[in-house]
Design a protein around this motif. Structure first.
Motif, PDB file in Angstrom:
ATOM      1  N   SER A 116     -26.750  13.020 -15.608  1.00  0.00           N
ATOM      2  CA  SER A 116     -26.250  14.203 -14.898  1.00  0.00           C
ATOM      3  C   SER A 116     -24.915  13.876 -14.239  1.00  0.00           C
ATOM      4  CB  SER A 116     -27.248  14.644 -13.812  1.00  0.00           C
ATOM      5  OG  SER A 116     -28.539  14.824 -14.364  1.00  0.00           O
ATOM      6  N   ASP A 117     -23.957  14.767 -14.402  1.00  0.00           N
ATOM      7  CA  ASP A 117     -22.657  14.650 -13.735  1.00  0.00           C
ATOM      8  C   ASP A 117     -22.440  15.907 -12.914  1.00  0.00           C
ATOM      9  OD1 ASP A 117     -21.284  12.130 -14.970  1.00  0.00           O
ATOM     10  OD2 ASP A 117     -22.171  13.188 -16.668  1.00  0.00           O
ATOM     11  N   LEU A 118     -22.367  15.734 -11.606  1.00  0.00           N
ATOM     12  CA  LEU A 118     -22.256  16.875 -10.704  1.00  0.00           C
ATOM     13  C   LEU A 118     -21.009  16.733  -9.845  1.00  0.00           C
ATOM     14  CD1 LEU A 118     -25.962  16.815  -9.402  1.00  0.00           C
ATOM     15  CD2 LEU A 118     -25.089  18.002 -11.422  1.00  0.00           C
ATOM     16  N   VAL A 119     -20.208  17.787  -9.808  1.00  0.00           N
ATOM     17  CA  VAL A 119     -19.061  17.855  -8.906  1.00  0.00           C
ATOM     18  C   VAL A 119     -19.237  19.108  -8.071  1.00  0.00           C
ATOM     19  CG1 VAL A 119     -16.555  17.976  -8.695  1.00  0.00           C
ATOM     20  CG2 VAL A 119     -17.581  16.697 -10.585  1.00  0.00           C
ATOM     21  N   ILE A 120     -19.509  18.921  -6.785  1.00  0.00           N
ATOM     22  CA  ILE A 120     -19.748  20.048  -5.889  1.00  0.00           C
ATOM     23  C   ILE A 120     -18.951  19.828  -4.618  1.00  0.00           C
ATOM     24  CG2 ILE A 120     -21.473  21.371  -4.594  1.00  0.00           C
ATOM     25  CD1 ILE A 120     -23.564  20.461  -6.594  1.00  0.00           C
ATOM     26  N   ASN A 148     -21.681  34.162  -8.781  1.00  0.00           N
ATOM     27  CA  ASN A 148     -21.764  35.191  -9.817  1.00  0.00           C
ATOM     28  C   ASN A 148     -22.027  34.597 -11.193  1.00  0.00           C
ATOM     29  OD1 ASN A 148     -21.214  37.358  -8.027  1.00  0.00           O
ATOM     30  ND2 ASN A 148     -19.040  36.842  -8.058  1.00  0.00           N
ATOM     31  N   SER A 149     -21.290  33.559 -11.532  1.00  0.00           N
ATOM     32  CA  SER A 149     -21.410  32.976 -12.866  1.00  0.00           C
ATOM     33  C   SER A 149     -20.997  31.510 -12.807  1.00  0.00           C
ATOM     34  CB  SER A 149     -20.523  33.733 -13.863  1.00  0.00           C
ATOM     35  OG  SER A 149     -19.154  33.565 -13.541  1.00  0.00           O
ATOM     36  N   ARG A 163     -14.478  27.390 -11.825  1.00  0.00           N
ATOM     37  CA  ARG A 163     -13.094  27.685 -11.424  1.00  0.00           C
ATOM     38  C   ARG A 163     -12.809  27.205 -10.005  1.00  0.00           C
ATOM     39  NH1 ARG A 163     -13.192  32.319 -14.891  1.00  0.00           N
ATOM     40  NH2 ARG A 163     -14.300  33.562 -13.335  1.00  0.00           N
ATOM     41  N   SER A 164     -13.842  27.072  -9.219  1.00  0.00           N
ATOM     42  CA  SER A 164     -13.683  26.573  -7.849  1.00  0.00           C
ATOM     43  C   SER A 164     -13.607  25.052  -7.802  1.00  0.00           C
ATOM     44  CB  SER A 164     -14.849  27.051  -6.979  1.00  0.00           C
ATOM     45  OG  SER A 164     -14.907  28.455  -6.947  1.00  0.00           O
ATOM     46  N   GLY A 165     -13.561  24.417  -8.953  1.00  0.00           N
ATOM     47  CA  GLY A 165     -13.478  22.954  -9.000  1.00  0.00           C
ATOM     48  C   GLY A 165     -14.821  22.271  -9.081  1.00  0.00           C
ATOM     49  N   ASN A 166     -15.901  23.042  -9.216  1.00  0.00           N
ATOM     50  CA  ASN A 166     -17.232  22.470  -9.307  1.00  0.00           C
ATOM     51  C   ASN A 166     -17.612  22.267 -10.782  1.00  0.00           C
ATOM     52  OD1 ASN A 166     -17.705  22.690  -6.396  1.00  0.00           O
ATOM     53  ND2 ASN A 166     -17.785  24.898  -6.790  1.00  0.00           N
ATOM     54  N   GLU A 202     -19.615  29.043  -4.233  1.00  0.00           N
ATOM     55  CA  GLU A 202     -18.968  27.962  -4.971  1.00  0.00           C
ATOM     56  C   GLU A 202     -17.763  27.383  -4.247  1.00  0.00           C
ATOM     57  OE1 GLU A 202     -17.434  31.927  -6.607  1.00  0.00           O
ATOM     58  OE2 GLU A 202     -19.360  31.006  -6.095  1.00  0.00           O
ATOM     59  N   SER A 203     -17.219  28.086  -3.267  1.00  0.00           N
ATOM     60  CA  SER A 203     -16.007  27.599  -2.601  1.00  0.00           C
ATOM     61  C   SER A 203     -16.284  26.875  -1.284  1.00  0.00           C
ATOM     62  CB  SER A 203     -15.046  28.774  -2.345  1.00  0.00           C
ATOM     63  OG  SER A 203     -15.671  29.743  -1.515  1.00  0.00           O
ATOM     64  N   ASN A 204     -17.432  27.136  -0.662  1.00  0.00           N
ATOM     65  CA  ASN A 204     -17.686  26.500   0.639  1.00  0.00           C
ATOM     66  C   ASN A 204     -18.753  25.411   0.577  1.00  0.00           C
ATOM     67  OD1 ASN A 204     -20.187  27.752   0.540  1.00  0.00           O
ATOM     68  ND2 ASN A 204     -19.699  29.324   2.057  1.00  0.00           N
ATOM     69  N   SER A 205     -19.274  25.130  -0.605  1.00  0.00           N
ATOM     70  CA  SER A 205     -20.357  24.158  -0.728  1.00  0.00           C
ATOM     71  C   SER A 205     -19.820  22.775  -1.102  1.00  0.00           C
ATOM     72  CB  SER A 205     -21.364  24.624  -1.781  1.00  0.00           C
ATOM     73  OG  SER A 205     -20.745  24.729  -3.049  1.00  0.00           O
TER      74      SER A 205
END
Length: 809
Positions: free
Chosen positions: A62-66, A255-256, A262-265, A531-534
């Motif tokens: 798993s590769d996660l970027v949040i 939303n999707s 698109r938020s860098g995640n 997606e932008s504040n997490s």
């Protein structure tokens, strides 16, 4: 004819004992080094090959970027395996391991033993992995709650026999029923990337099941024969849309997946071949200590270069003896000996020396095998060394390379002109032999690269061990398994804290060293996560005394305090987390942690802790949030005792006073920190050992070339002495050609080493700068060694009686 060749070869070897011994010993040492490294490399390459379906087993990574935090996990979610099997026919079977609970206390008679090699697994375990049984059946193993399979050695250790199917084992948890043993498996091979002695049923894991957003299971899938893995990897995008996105929407306003990315995640899954895990995986958390393919490549190159050095010496020493063989060649040619017969004769001598060196090398490898194991961290056995397949391949390789090494001297010796050689003259010379000069450059190029590389490795290790890591790892005693004391855990900690040598203490489930507990969580800056504040971060539960016990530094705000009742919803963050949050002053700001029911809890930032390294220095310090908690799985004590053994005895007495049946287990924090870099320390020891051998073998080569040039220029040296040349002048005359070649090796080797070591240092987020003096020391050492080696023969020639040099027989 062959018998005659061997007889003459034996006589020549005995007649030139010094050259023969140097040649054979040099070859033997290099071959022994090659054998040991070959054993190391083959051992690393055979991990997990014993499984029947090894080529079709894959682990889900798993590769996660949040929120700017980048996680590369060896784990995935609990429903991932079952989902893939249910929806994709390419997946024949899956199995999951869960071992985040650490060790377990297993009862043996009236005592409890701490066992660390434990895991929970699905009943499909034996359908995926080849784990032979010595008792029981795979059909019903682990398919019910409160069942366990154990290794053969554990069965003998606890029961004295392997006939234990149907018997039970107990843990220290009084709420758990005894576990029924359903099978006994053979001890797992050393070349397995996981090593377990107890495998419990997955039914006994207390876990919030069916969460695609939590990644805590090592999941393996068995793919159908012929499956295109690259194509199958694309199916994960469908799994994300169908299963992960709906669960993510329950926690955050999203939303999707396109908006999320698109938020860098990013959320990405991939399959990793089972046989690649040991050497190619550096993810967290691994089921065992993995190797590194980079080191396998490095030592493979070292082995090849050490072997090449020896064969270069072989050619140099053989051609150095050409002057003494000149008349023999001339007489043979005058008597009608053909070139091919001469080549055969000299090749026979070469092969005889190679064979003698081979058997001596086997003896040396066997003699130093235990030492090699100790510095390489291996458990190679004599049976590995003397296996028929390994010996056969090694002998064939030795004869092949020996033949190639011997062909050049044989051709050189056989091409002498009878008229010239009968006068004791040899065409050509050292200064006109570009090939021979190239061999000297190659020898010292290899030596410079190894010596300079070794210095860089040791400087990096020293940097790691002495770098300020944001906490004080010295004099911290960690007592493991304190949760087993139950209600007595607090009194144990309190009593030990009263000892004279204890400065502070803390319950410390989470520690900034490898193999300690970790806990990843999603956080947000606002009550509603999107997606932008997490962002993703480590979440540790600590007590009031954790920060002072580990000697960490509060940069802003304060530590948790019993004077503030509101600290139950307070939180400490590190500098990396403060940077992710983006507040100029984070004190008093809110951080939100969502729960599976869609609700979130707000924490107030009360302090900012200076960044400390809680993972290897290969990685950047990630965001970390610490809240008040009551995790009693381990206790840490900062001590100032000069008599640690006496102090540990006092701590053990306090332990035994509360639970004499429970094992007392401890370690020091600095030992765990050093263990994180054990591989680098082993590499350093191996590198310095083989650097020494390379330099030694290069010296043998220089000795041979010096002998060669002195024999060529013996009359010139005699004439110079008669005309008044000094010993120092003759020494300079002979040495300058070698020093020039060594300087060429330094010029070539310096940028090569700089490039190679920079590539190695790229694996470390925190690393040294390669300094010029490292290459200067390596080069100066090469020059000194060259001059020392050359000086012996040069002084001997310069001090010889010129009458003997000028006599023409």
């Amino acid at each position: 004819m062959i018998q005659n060749y061997i007889k003459i070869a034996r006589r020549n070897l005995l007649m030139n004992k010094t050259f023969s011994v140097i040649n054979i010993v040099g070859l033997a040492i290099s071959l022994a080094s090659f054998i040991l490294i070959a054993l190391y490399v083959t051992d690393e390459l055979r991990y997990d090959q014993h499984h029947k379906y090894a080529d079709r087993i894959y682990r889900i990574n798993s590769d996660l970027v949040i929120g700017g935090t980048d996680l590369h996990l060896a784990t995935s979610s609990d429903p991932m395996g079952p989902t893939l099997k249910a929806e994709y026919p390419e997946v024949e079977e899956f199995v999951r391991f869960y071992n985040s609970s650490g060790g377990r206390l297993i009862k043996k008679k009236e005592q409890f033993i701490h066992e660390s090699k434990i895991a929970y697994a699905d009943s499909t375990l034996f359908r995926v992995f080849t784990i032979p049984l010595v008792a029981g059946e795979t059909s019903n193993a682990l398919n019910k709650p409160n069942t366990v399979v154990i290794s053969e050695s554990v069965a003998k250790r606890y029961f004295g026999t392997v006939d234990v199917v149907g018997k039970s084992i107990e843990t220290n948890n009084a709420k758990e029923s005894p576990y029924k043993i359903t099978a006994v498996f053979e001890d797992m091979p050393r070349t397995s990337h996981f090593q377990f002695d107890f495998i419990f049923s997955m039914h006994n894991v207390n876990y919030p099941w069916n969460s695609f957003l939590s990644h805590n299971f090592h999941t393996y899938v068995l793919l159908a024969d012929g499956t295109n893995v690259a194509s199958f990897d694309r199916n994960f995008a469908q799994v994300i849309q169908k299963h992960i996105l709906p669960q993510a929407r329950q926690l955050m306003d999203i939303n999707s997946m396109e908006d999320f990315e698109r938020s860098g995640n990013r959320i990405h899954y991939s399959l990793m071949p089972l046989q690649d895990i040991h050497l190619h995986s550096d993810r967290y958390p691994e089921l065992g200590v993995n190797g590194d393919v980079q080191y396998v490549r490095i030592f493979s190159f070292i082995a090849i270069f050490v072997l090449l050095l020896a064969y270069v010496n072989f050619m140099n020493l053989s051609t150095a003896r050409s002057a003494t063989r000149a008349k023999e060649v001339g007489v043979r040619k005058v008597l009608g000996s053909k070139k091919k017969w001469l080549v055969t004769q000299f090749l026979t001598e070469s092969m005889l020396m190679v064979c003698l060196a081979f058997f001596l090398a086997i003896a040396l490898a066997a003699l130093f095998l235990n030492y090699f194991n100790s510095i390489a961290g291996k458990e190679l056995a004599f049976t590995d060394l003397f296996s028929p397949s390994f010996l056969s391949l090694l002998l064939l390789f030795t004869l092949l390379v020996g033949g190639l090494a011997g062909i050049y001297p044989a051709l050189v010796l056989s091409r002498f002109k009878p008229v010239s050689v009968l006068k004791g003259k040899i065409d050509g010379g050292f200064r006109r032999s570009k090939f021979r000069s190239s061999l000297v450059v190659f020898q010292f190029l290899t030596s410079v690269v190894l010596v300079a590389g070794t210095m860089v490795v040791y400087q990096q290790i020293n940097f790691i061990q002495n770098k300020k890591v944001g906490f004080d790892k010295e004099h911290v005693l960690v007592v493991k398994g304190t949760q087993a004391l139950g209600a007595n855990a607090e009194s144990f900690r309190h009593s030990v804290s009263q000892l004279q040598d204890v400065q502070s203490s803390s319950f410390a489930r989470f520690l900034p060293v490898a193999n300690s507990d970790r806990n990843d969580n999603a956080f947000s800056k606002d009550p509603v996560m999107n997606e932008s504040n997490s962002f993703n971060a480590q979440r540790w539960d600590i007590d009031y005394d954790y920060i002072p016990t580990l000697a960490m530094e509060i940069l802003q705000g304060r530590n948790f305090s019993r004077a503030y009742g509101s600290d139950s919803t307070g939180i400490l963050i590190n500098e990396s987390a403060a940077k992710v949050l983006g507040y100029a002053n984070p004190i008093g700001q809110k951080v939100y942690m969502p729960y599976d029911d869609g609700q979130s809890i707000a924490y107030t930032v009360v302090g900012v802790v200076k960044n400390f390294h809680f993972e290897s220095l290969r990685q950047q310090v990630g965001p970390l949030l610490m809240r008040l908690g009551n995790n009693r799985s381990a206790a840490a004590f900062r001590v100032s005792s000069n008599n640690l053994q006496q102090f540990i005895g006092q701590v053990e007495e306090e332990w035994k006073a509360r639970s004499p049946a429970l094992p007392f287990s401890y370690h020091f924090l600095d030992e765990s920190f050093d263990a994180m870099y054990r591989v680098e320390q082993q590499v350093g020891k191996l590198a310095i050992s083989f650097s020494f051998l390379a330099v030694f073998i290069a010296c043998l080569g220089l000795f041979g070339l010096t002998t060669f040039i002195v024999e060529q220029r013996i009359k010139e040296i005699g004439i110079r002495k008669v005309l008044g040349a000094s010993i120092s002048g003759i020494l300079v005359m002979i040495s300058k050609d070698f020093v020039r070649l060594v300087l060429i090796a330094i010029v070539i080797g310096t940028p090569l080493t700089w490039w190679a070591m920079n590539k190695w240092l790229e694996d470390f987020a925190y690393r040294i700068d390669i300094e010029w003096w490292m290459f200067a020391v390596a080069g100066l050492l090469a020059v000194i060694i060259a001059l020392t080696t050359v000086s012996y023969q040069a002084i001997r020639a310069a001090t010889a009686n010129p009458v003997n040099s000028l006599r023409d027989e």
